[in-house]
Design an enzyme around this catalytic site. Sequence first.
Site, PDB file in Angstrom:
ATOM      1  N   SER A 132       0.870  -1.197   0.000  1.00 25.52           N
ATOM      2  CA  SER A 132       0.000   0.000   0.000  1.00 25.52           C
ATOM      3  C   SER A 132       0.896   1.233   0.000  1.00 25.52           C
ATOM      4  O   SER A 132       2.051   1.160   0.429  1.00 25.52           O
ATOM      5  CB  SER A 132      -0.856   0.003   1.272  1.00 25.52           C
ATOM      6  N   TYR A 140      -2.732  -0.036  10.602  1.00 28.73           N
ATOM      7  CA  TYR A 140      -2.793  -0.487   9.204  1.00 28.73           C
ATOM      8  C   TYR A 140      -1.463  -0.185   8.506  1.00 28.73           C
ATOM      9  O   TYR A 140      -0.877  -1.065   7.857  1.00 28.73           O
ATOM     10  CB  TYR A 140      -3.949   0.201   8.474  1.00 28.73           C
TER      11      TYR A 140
HETATM   12  N1  LIG Z   1      -8.451  -0.535  -1.925  1.00 28.63           N
HETATM   13  C1  LIG Z   1      -7.451   0.270  -1.598  1.00 28.63           C
HETATM   14  O1  LIG Z   1      -7.602   1.494  -1.613  1.00 28.63           O
HETATM   15  C2  LIG Z   1      -6.120  -0.302  -1.240  1.00 28.63           C
HETATM   16  C3  LIG Z   1      -5.022   0.557  -1.179  1.00 28.63           C
HETATM   17  C4  LIG Z   1      -3.785   0.044  -0.829  1.00 28.63           C
HETATM   18  C5  LIG Z   1      -3.635  -1.299  -0.557  1.00 28.63           C
HETATM   19  N2  LIG Z   1      -4.715  -2.123  -0.610  1.00 28.63           N
HETATM   20  C6  LIG Z   1      -4.517  -3.544  -0.269  1.00 28.63           C
HETATM   21  O2  LIG Z   1      -5.065  -4.338  -1.293  1.00 28.63           O
HETATM   22  C7  LIG Z   1      -5.413  -5.614  -0.756  1.00 28.63           C
HETATM   23  C8  LIG Z   1      -6.806  -5.987  -1.243  1.00 28.63           C
HETATM   24  O3  LIG Z   1      -7.748  -5.108  -0.678  1.00 28.63           O
HETATM   25  P1  LIG Z   1      -9.014  -4.551  -1.463  1.00 28.63           P
HETATM   26  O4  LIG Z   1      -8.887  -3.082  -1.525  1.00 28.63           O
HETATM   27  O5  LIG Z   1      -9.259  -5.299  -2.704  1.00 28.63           O
HETATM   28  O6  LIG Z   1     -10.157  -4.846  -0.360  1.00 28.63           O
HETATM   29  P2  LIG Z   1     -11.375  -5.861  -0.323  1.00 28.63           P
HETATM   30  O7  LIG Z   1     -12.272  -5.654  -1.469  1.00 28.63           O
HETATM   31  O8  LIG Z   1     -11.930  -5.707   1.054  1.00 28.63           O
HETATM   32  O9  LIG Z   1     -10.665  -7.277  -0.459  1.00 28.63           O
HETATM   33  C9  LIG Z   1      -9.973  -7.877   0.595  1.00 28.63           C
HETATM   34  C10 LIG Z   1      -9.852  -9.351   0.305  1.00 28.63           C
HETATM   35  O10 LIG Z   1      -9.122  -9.957   1.378  1.00 28.63           O
HETATM   36  C11 LIG Z   1      -9.811 -11.124   1.741  1.00 28.63           C
HETATM   37  N3  LIG Z   1      -9.558 -11.491   3.137  1.00 28.63           N
HETATM   38  C12 LIG Z   1      -9.753 -10.763   4.248  1.00 28.63           C
HETATM   39  N4  LIG Z   1      -9.447 -11.482   5.343  1.00 28.63           N
HETATM   40  C13 LIG Z   1      -9.036 -12.706   4.887  1.00 28.63           C
HETATM   41  C14 LIG Z   1      -8.605 -13.894   5.509  1.00 28.63           C
HETATM   42  N5  LIG Z   1      -8.508 -13.999   6.853  1.00 28.63           N
HETATM   43  N6  LIG Z   1      -8.263 -14.958   4.730  1.00 28.63           N
HETATM   44  C15 LIG Z   1      -8.373 -14.870   3.401  1.00 28.63           C
HETATM   45  N7  LIG Z   1      -8.777 -13.792   2.746  1.00 28.63           N
HETATM   46  C16 LIG Z   1      -9.113 -12.712   3.480  1.00 28.63           C
HETATM   47  C17 LIG Z   1     -11.275 -10.852   1.480  1.00 28.63           C
HETATM   48  O11 LIG Z   1     -11.942 -12.084   1.203  1.00 28.63           O
HETATM   49  P3  LIG Z   1     -12.928 -12.866   2.195  1.00 28.63           P
HETATM   50  O12 LIG Z   1     -13.592 -11.843   3.068  1.00 28.63           O
HETATM   51  O13 LIG Z   1     -13.864 -13.546   1.255  1.00 28.63           O
HETATM   52  O14 LIG Z   1     -12.034 -13.811   2.927  1.00 28.63           O
HETATM   53  C18 LIG Z   1     -11.195 -10.040   0.200  1.00 28.63           C
HETATM   54  O15 LIG Z   1     -11.190 -10.881  -0.914  1.00 28.63           O
HETATM   55  C19 LIG Z   1      -5.289  -5.488   0.758  1.00 28.63           C
HETATM   56  O16 LIG Z   1      -4.074  -6.081   1.173  1.00 28.63           O
HETATM   57  C20 LIG Z   1      -5.261  -3.994   0.974  1.00 28.63           C
HETATM   58  O17 LIG Z   1      -4.579  -3.640   2.157  1.00 28.63           O
HETATM   59  C21 LIG Z   1      -5.955  -1.659  -0.956  1.00 28.63           C
END
Ligand SMILES: NC(=O)c1ccc[n+]([C@@H]2O[C@H](COP(=O)([O-])OP(=O)(O)OC[C@H]3O[C@@H](n4cnc5c(N)ncnc54)[C@H](OP(=O)(O)O)[C@@H]3O)[C@@H](O)[C@H]2O)c1
Length: 242
Positions: free
Chosen positions: A140, A153
Amino acid sequence: MDAVTSSPRIAFVTGASSGIGRAVARRLATDGHRVVAAARRVELLDELAASVDGVEPCELDVTDLDAVRAAVATTVERHGRLDVFVANAGVMPLSRLDAGLTDQWNQMIDVNVRGLLHGIAACLDPFREQGGGHFVTIASIGAHGVTPTAAVYCGTKYAAWAITEGLRLESPPEIRVTTVSPGVVESELADTITDSDARQAMSEYRRHAIPPSAIADAVAFAVSQPPEVDVNEIVVRPVRQR
Ligand SMILES: NC(=O)c1ccc[n+]([C@@H]2O[C@H](COP(=O)([O-])OP(=O)(O)OC[C@H]3O[C@@H](n4cnc5c(N)ncnc54)[C@H](OP(=O)(O)O)[C@@H]3O)[C@@H](O)[C@H]2O)c1
């Protein structure tokens, strides 16, 4: 498809049920790779697998080391190898430290840090045995700067950055290591924020979010490089985000 840069790979993507992970799984499968799409909400993975050729659902909680090892072992057994592991699963229940939401701090550490380490623990043996592999961490911009309400975070994302950089430095040349650091991306990530102040601040902050396909493009770029090219880090953020 260019045989050198984009020969079909066996890829494993965690957190593939929504947002960035789903977009990465979709993109890699569309590029002709075979993708094991892992997460807890298996019904969403089933939907993805039904709509994109080359995606296999895998119910997985990344906080469970044995389960992560078993899922990777099954992938290797079924396909003979594992070429790419995308450690993407993450949670972001933001709050100020003085709100004292210690369960949520621990959840972020369990998923964002331990979950990543579990992926590394599961992949290193197969990567060594087959003479190569590619580990991709979704960190991130929170790995590069701290903001109020995001101390824990960002701490987990600094850790993810550092662990992935350590993996790169320790790895033999046949193992490639990439960190992709997104800025604000449309996803469900902010939905787990229970603290009302942090939630309000986030809705303003996330106004300029870019689609998750922008991050999938970055992962696909790193994965498609020739074997001697290791893309170490990519930062992708909205032009309006400073
Ligand atoms: N969106 C942003 O702005 C942003 C920015 C920087 C970095 N990121 C990073 O990108 C990554 C993906 O996030 P996203 O933005 O796509 O959010 P998201 O839509 O909430 O997706 C998060 C994913 O992680 C999975 N997850 C959560 N807990 C888990 C567990 N215990 N075991 C397995 N899977 C788990 C969820 O699946 P289930 O609930 O089905 O398990 C979901 O598929 C994260 O690492 C986040 O920190 C996101």
